[in-house]
Design a protein around this motif. Sequence first.
Motif, PDB file in Angstrom:
ATOM      1  N   VAL A  85     -24.273  10.334  24.868  1.00 50.55           N
ATOM      2  CA  VAL A  85     -22.914  10.803  25.144  1.00 50.55           C
ATOM      3  C   VAL A  85     -22.963  12.302  25.426  1.00 50.55           C
ATOM      4  O   VAL A  85     -23.422  13.093  24.599  1.00 50.55           O
ATOM      5  N   ILE A  86     -22.487  12.724  26.608  1.00 46.08           N
ATOM      6  CA  ILE A  86     -22.494  14.134  27.015  1.00 46.08           C
ATOM      7  C   ILE A  86     -21.073  14.520  27.417  1.00 46.08           C
ATOM      8  O   ILE A  86     -20.440  13.845  28.242  1.00 46.08           O
ATOM      9  N   VAL A  87     -20.587  15.599  26.841  1.00 45.04           N
ATOM     10  CA  VAL A  87     -19.226  16.084  27.106  1.00 45.04           C
ATOM     11  C   VAL A  87     -19.223  16.849  28.424  1.00 45.04           C
ATOM     12  O   VAL A  87     -20.095  17.693  28.677  1.00 45.04           O
ATOM     13  N   LEU A  88     -18.235  16.584  29.262  1.00 45.93           N
ATOM     14  CA  LEU A  88     -18.103  17.271  30.544  1.00 45.93           C
ATOM     15  C   LEU A  88     -17.324  18.569  30.360  1.00 45.93           C
ATOM     16  O   LEU A  88     -16.238  18.578  29.771  1.00 45.93           O
ATOM     17  N   CYS A 143     -21.136   6.071  33.461  1.00 41.69           N
ATOM     18  CA  CYS A 143     -19.698   5.808  33.393  1.00 41.69           C
ATOM     19  C   CYS A 143     -18.974   6.977  32.712  1.00 41.69           C
ATOM     20  O   CYS A 143     -19.472   7.551  31.748  1.00 41.69           O
ATOM     21  N   VAL A 144     -17.786   7.302  33.220  1.00 40.55           N
ATOM     22  CA  VAL A 144     -17.001   8.430  32.726  1.00 40.55           C
ATOM     23  C   VAL A 144     -15.715   7.903  32.114  1.00 40.55           C
ATOM     24  O   VAL A 144     -15.025   7.080  32.711  1.00 40.55           O
ATOM     25  N   PHE A 145     -15.388   8.376  30.919  1.00 43.73           N
ATOM     26  CA  PHE A 145     -14.136   8.028  30.262  1.00 43.73           C
ATOM     27  C   PHE A 145     -13.781   9.135  29.279  1.00 43.73           C
ATOM     28  O   PHE A 145     -14.595  10.017  28.992  1.00 43.73           O
ATOM     29  N   SER A 146     -12.562   9.101  28.791  1.00 36.03           N
ATOM     30  CA  SER A 146     -12.074  10.172  27.912  1.00 36.03           C
ATOM     31  C   SER A 146     -12.665  10.027  26.512  1.00 36.03           C
ATOM     32  O   SER A 146     -13.077   8.942  26.098  1.00 36.03           O
ATOM     33  N   GLY A 173      -8.928  18.492  32.939  1.00 34.60           N
ATOM     34  CA  GLY A 173      -9.309  19.566  32.030  1.00 34.60           C
ATOM     35  C   GLY A 173      -8.409  19.677  30.814  1.00 34.60           C
ATOM     36  O   GLY A 173      -8.766  20.383  29.856  1.00 34.60           O
ATOM     37  N   ARG A 174      -7.268  19.038  30.824  1.00 35.12           N
ATOM     38  CA  ARG A 174      -6.372  19.072  29.657  1.00 35.12           C
ATOM     39  C   ARG A 174      -6.900  18.179  28.543  1.00 35.12           C
ATOM     40  O   ARG A 174      -6.572  18.403  27.369  1.00 35.12           O
ATOM     41  N   HIS A 175      -7.661  17.194  28.896  1.00 36.22           N
ATOM     42  CA  HIS A 175      -8.218  16.263  27.913  1.00 36.22           C
ATOM     43  C   HIS A 175      -9.745  16.289  28.038  1.00 36.22           C
ATOM     44  O   HIS A 175     -10.296  16.481  29.126  1.00 36.22           O
ATOM     45  N   ARG A 176     -10.405  16.064  26.924  1.00 33.68           N
ATOM     46  CA  ARG A 176     -11.870  16.067  26.905  1.00 33.68           C
ATOM     47  C   ARG A 176     -12.403  14.748  27.470  1.00 33.68           C
ATOM     48  O   ARG A 176     -11.963  13.665  27.071  1.00 33.68           O
ATOM     49  N   PHE A 177     -13.351  14.900  28.384  1.00 36.27           N
ATOM     50  CA  PHE A 177     -13.982  13.742  29.009  1.00 36.27           C
ATOM     51  C   PHE A 177     -15.486  13.802  28.746  1.00 36.27           C
ATOM     52  O   PHE A 177     -16.060  14.874  28.515  1.00 36.27           O
ATOM     53  N   CYS A 178     -16.131  12.636  28.796  1.00 39.92           N
ATOM     54  CA  CYS A 178     -17.575  12.558  28.595  1.00 39.92           C
ATOM     55  C   CYS A 178     -18.135  11.443  29.472  1.00 39.92           C
ATOM     56  O   CYS A 178     -17.385  10.624  30.019  1.00 39.92           O
TER      57      CYS A 178
END
Length: 306
Positions: free
Chosen positions: A169-172, A142-145, A130-135
């Motif tokens: 691309v969808i932001v988590l 596939c999930v990456f920052s 949660g400190r960094h934005r992931f998508c």
Amino acid sequence: MGCDGGTIPKRHELVKGPKKVEKVDKDAELVAQWNYCTLSQEILRRPIVACELGRLYNKDAVIEFLLDKSAEKALGKAASHIKSIKNVTELRLSDNPAWEGDRGNTKGDKHDDLQRARFICPVVGLEMNGRHRFCFLRCCGCVFSERALKEIKAEVCHTCGAAFQEDDVIVLNGTKEDVEVLKTRMEERRLRAKLEKKTKKPKAAESISKSDVVEEAPGPSKVKAEKPEETSLDSREKKTNSAPRSAATNESSSGKAKKPPCGAMKRSIAESEESEAYKSLFTTHSSAKRSKEESAHWVTHTSYCF
């Protein structure tokens, strides 16, 4: 003056002012978003899925929610936009080698570091806490920052190599602004899918009707319709020409003449110079044509019974 018992009240105890707004602990909020299912409020466990708004769920919780057709659904607002299992994407997450889970605190005498995440970015190595934005990508899951997406610009996924577009691309667990943007994209995508279905239905009906017409009235080809008589004559001539050729080849190969047919045998015997007794055995002899009165009932000249 004091109250009963000699107590002296203070001003804040007598005068009621406006209530203070309770502030949510950011750390607790991050832990709830990234470690617990949005629908069932249970700890996230694989298989983990994400909706088109970037929220995390347990796949079994989503399936139970879709199968539950009762009027009162628990926490239905959190997944009201999920109409089918196709509206969620199963995530491909990379495990964090430094995460021990509950193994290090089996005795209960160790502090749990909630900021330590279970998953990391496979490209940059940032923890998904949660400190960094992931998508994630809708096409492959596939999930990456977001930092990896910006630093390494490409039209292909960094982990699996699948092609994607900006709409995939969808932001988590994004902000309110991110959720609004994703919501508009979701509505546009669903409207586009409905229009495509409507356009496909009339095309399918036309193709079915055309196939029925062709099956009901099948016609010959143009080449056959132009000269049917010529083709039949040619075939007949070929058959007639092939018959004597085949007979000649058979005679030459065998070297012996074939026996004449039955008619030829009868004619040759009747015209031959054999005796009358021998000729009377056959139906062509004049004795076989005598009436019943002329011939005795017990004498038979031929195989026929009179």
